[in-house]
Design a protein around this motif. Structure first.
Motif, PDB file in Angstrom:
ATOM      1  N   ILE A  46     -35.042  34.653  27.690  1.00  0.00           N
ATOM      2  CA  ILE A  46     -35.269  35.252  26.371  1.00  0.00           C
ATOM      3  C   ILE A  46     -33.958  35.315  25.573  1.00  0.00           C
ATOM      4  CG2 ILE A  46     -34.921  37.619  27.210  1.00  0.00           C
ATOM      5  CD1 ILE A  46     -37.033  38.518  25.196  1.00  0.00           C
ATOM      6  N   LEU A  47     -32.823  35.454  26.267  1.00  0.00           N
ATOM      7  CA  LEU A  47     -31.533  35.487  25.569  1.00  0.00           C
ATOM      8  C   LEU A  47     -31.239  34.141  24.921  1.00  0.00           C
ATOM      9  CD1 LEU A  47     -29.345  37.404  28.205  1.00  0.00           C
ATOM     10  CD2 LEU A  47     -30.431  38.320  26.143  1.00  0.00           C
ATOM     11  N   SER A  48     -31.496  33.074  25.661  1.00  0.00           N
ATOM     12  CA  SER A  48     -31.285  31.732  25.114  1.00  0.00           C
ATOM     13  C   SER A  48     -32.238  31.450  23.963  1.00  0.00           C
ATOM     14  CB  SER A  48     -31.475  30.685  26.215  1.00  0.00           C
ATOM     15  OG  SER A  48     -31.426  29.380  25.691  1.00  0.00           O
ATOM     16  N   ASP A  49     -33.517  31.814  24.159  1.00  0.00           N
ATOM     17  CA  ASP A  49     -34.518  31.585  23.106  1.00  0.00           C
ATOM     18  C   ASP A  49     -34.166  32.345  21.835  1.00  0.00           C
ATOM     19  OD1 ASP A  49     -35.897  29.978  24.837  1.00  0.00           O
ATOM     20  OD2 ASP A  49     -37.367  31.495  25.417  1.00  0.00           O
ATOM     21  N   ALA A  50     -33.698  33.579  22.001  1.00  0.00           N
ATOM     22  CA  ALA A  50     -33.354  34.404  20.838  1.00  0.00           C
ATOM     23  C   ALA A  50     -32.159  33.818  20.093  1.00  0.00           C
ATOM     24  CB  ALA A  50     -33.048  35.833  21.289  1.00  0.00           C
ATOM     25  N   PHE A  51     -31.148  33.360  20.840  1.00  0.00           N
ATOM     26  CA  PHE A  51     -29.968  32.768  20.211  1.00  0.00           C
ATOM     27  C   PHE A  51     -30.329  31.500  19.430  1.00  0.00           C
ATOM     28  CE2 PHE A  51     -26.475  29.615  20.635  1.00  0.00           C
ATOM     29  CZ  PHE A  51     -25.606  30.197  19.733  1.00  0.00           C
ATOM     30  N   LEU A  52     -31.127  30.634  20.043  1.00  0.00           N
ATOM     31  CA  LEU A  52     -31.528  29.401  19.369  1.00  0.00           C
ATOM     32  C   LEU A  52     -32.379  29.702  18.136  1.00  0.00           C
ATOM     33  CD1 LEU A  52     -32.395  27.103  22.415  1.00  0.00           C
ATOM     34  CD2 LEU A  52     -30.370  27.022  20.957  1.00  0.00           C
ATOM     35  N   LYS A  53     -33.182  30.763  18.225  1.00  0.00           N
ATOM     36  CA  LYS A  53     -34.015  31.134  17.082  1.00  0.00           C
ATOM     37  C   LYS A  53     -33.156  31.669  15.932  1.00  0.00           C
ATOM     38  CE  LYS A  53     -38.475  33.314  16.140  1.00  0.00           C
ATOM     39  NZ  LYS A  53     -39.566  34.158  16.674  1.00  0.00           N
TER      40      LYS A  53
END
Length: 439
Positions: A46-53
């Protein structure tokens, strides 16, 4: 739009404040968590997904502002057109070289030899995930691709973060703004410049959380796949990494040398962005700060604004290497003989299909499928063989694509006379401090 502040006598900041050090620490921590607590590590995605978003949120408006400001500020529309033509010529030459590199290395090292895979034993259901996206690349040819460049509405292109469509509208808007000129044109240009400044400041804030994004991406990858997931495909993965290294240091390094710059110093200058891309397997994650860094290195903003966004769809060097490498690997693994005509067909089709890679979910597999469908002698079901390692390959693929686009921007700028070589040399030597998190 931005200026560089020379601070050769400034006191060095503590090591822990360096974005590169933070990202590197996050990468190591992600590996440790992935090995020690895989279940917890997977949940950190979720940390990676949030950063990319977060990055995705500002990519389209930044591209729009930079391109429009660059064209309007250039003043000479013929010059803008000349830069665009030179960029496209460079893209096609480098793409062709990359395709040939992948083909040659696949034949020299033969990563698929000895696998002896029977295509009838492969599970076609594994490809179902990518079926919904296949229509984007099949049946329409060049005409469909060109039509897809034109957005339904300008707001639709911005809302969907379609970089190529945003670029198309931005070029038209910038040309219109340059033609209007006068007081009205200056007013709009000033507003866009101000908006760009604010957006880059926002980008600076987002980049500060990059270590969290890297932590999540690496922890998830190690926790879910582990080292053992490579199995017998490790030779393909290692060969691809070597191929990208050879292309970057050999081919792109030679091109940079012609521009009077050192590729190793250039890579060191971009080390934070390259580390983020390697961890997240996405070059989109650093598009805004890459554009800013190139400008601050001495590349004219109008060149950066045109070449970088265009290159994200038209100049995918590492992706091109992967296309031909994977096609030959699948043929070797399934004991499928390839004639010289088949190889020429693979090169020709790949030159076209590689242009649709950006913006299509699961693009590597989907475009590889589109390429194989044009070469009937190779069983398309062989795609199943590369699914399990696509993430690992994607890391180097994104990295190579990014370096290729950055080099392309510098080379086109040097070709056009829009590169401040003295400033570039000084920045790459560390004589100028450049901090993209400062806004």
């Amino acid at each position: 739009m931005s200026t560089i502040t020379a601070a050769p006598t400034a006191e060095p900041k503590p090591l822990y404040t360096s974005l590169f050090v933070q990202v590197l620490a996050a990468l190591v921590l992600g590996v440790i968590l992935g090995m020690a607590a895989p279940d917890f590590a997977v949940s950190l995605k979720i940390l990676s997904d949030a950063f990319l978003k977060l990055i995705s949120m500002i990519v389209a408006p930044i591209v729009f502002c930079v391109v429009v400001h660059g064209i309007a500020g250039a003043g000479d529309l013929k010059k803008v057109g000349r830069v665009g033509v030179k960029a496209l010529v460079y893209f096609e030459v480098m793409t062709t070289v990359a395709l040939v590199v992948g083909l040659l290395l696949a034949y020299i090292f033969g990563p698929g030899h000895g696998m002896n895979i029977d295509p009838s034993t492969l599970d076609a259901k594994a490809l179902n995930t990518y079926a919904d996206n296949a229509h984007k690349l099949s049946g329409g040819g060049i005409g469909a691709f060109l039509m897809n460049v034109i957005p339904t509405t300008s707001f639709d292109a911005l809302s969907r973060n379609d970089v190529l469509q945003v670029l198309f509208f931005a070029v038209l808007f910038g040309v219109g703004l340059a033609l209007v000129g006068g007081e009205k044109g200056a007013l709009v240009t000033s507003m866009i410049d101000a908006a760009s400044t604010v957006l880059f400041r926002v980008m600076g804030l987002i980049v500060r959380v990059a270590p969290l994004g890297v932590l999540g991406a690496v922890a998830y990858t190690v926790g879910k796949y582990g080292v053992g997931s490579l199995k017998q495909l490790v030779s393909l993965v290692m060969l691809f990494y070597v191929s990208v290294g050879i292309f970057v240091l050999g081919v792109l390094g030679g091109v940079m040398a012609l521009a009077g710059l050192n590729i190793l110093k250039f890579l060191a200058y971009l080390r934070e962005e390259l580390t983020i891309v390697l961890a997240t397997a996405s070059s989109d994650a650093v598009l805004p700060q890459i554009m800013k860094k190139l400008e601050r290195m001495g590349v004219k903003d109008s060149v950066v604004g045109l070449v970088i966004p265009t290159g994200y769809s038209f100049n995918l060097d590492a992706f091109s290497i992967y296309l031909t490498l994977a096609v030959v690997f699948i043929a070797q693994a399934t004991n499928t003989p390839l004639s010289f005509g088949d190889l020429l067909l693979v090169l020709g089709v790949s030159l076209i299909t590689s242009k649709g890679a950006h913006g299509v979910p699961g693009s590597a597999i989907v475009i590889l499928a589109a390429t194989l469908n044009a070469v009937p002698s190779i069983p398309a079901i062989g795609l199943v063989l590369v699914l399990s390692v696509d993430w690992f390959i994607g890391m180097a693929r994104a990295l190579g694509n990014l370096v290729g686009n950055c080099v392309a921007t510098v080379v086109v700028a040097a070709w056009e006379g829009d590169l401040d070589r003295a400033k570039a040399a000084k920045v790459l030597e560390g004589g100028e401090l450049v901090d993209v998190t400062a806004g």
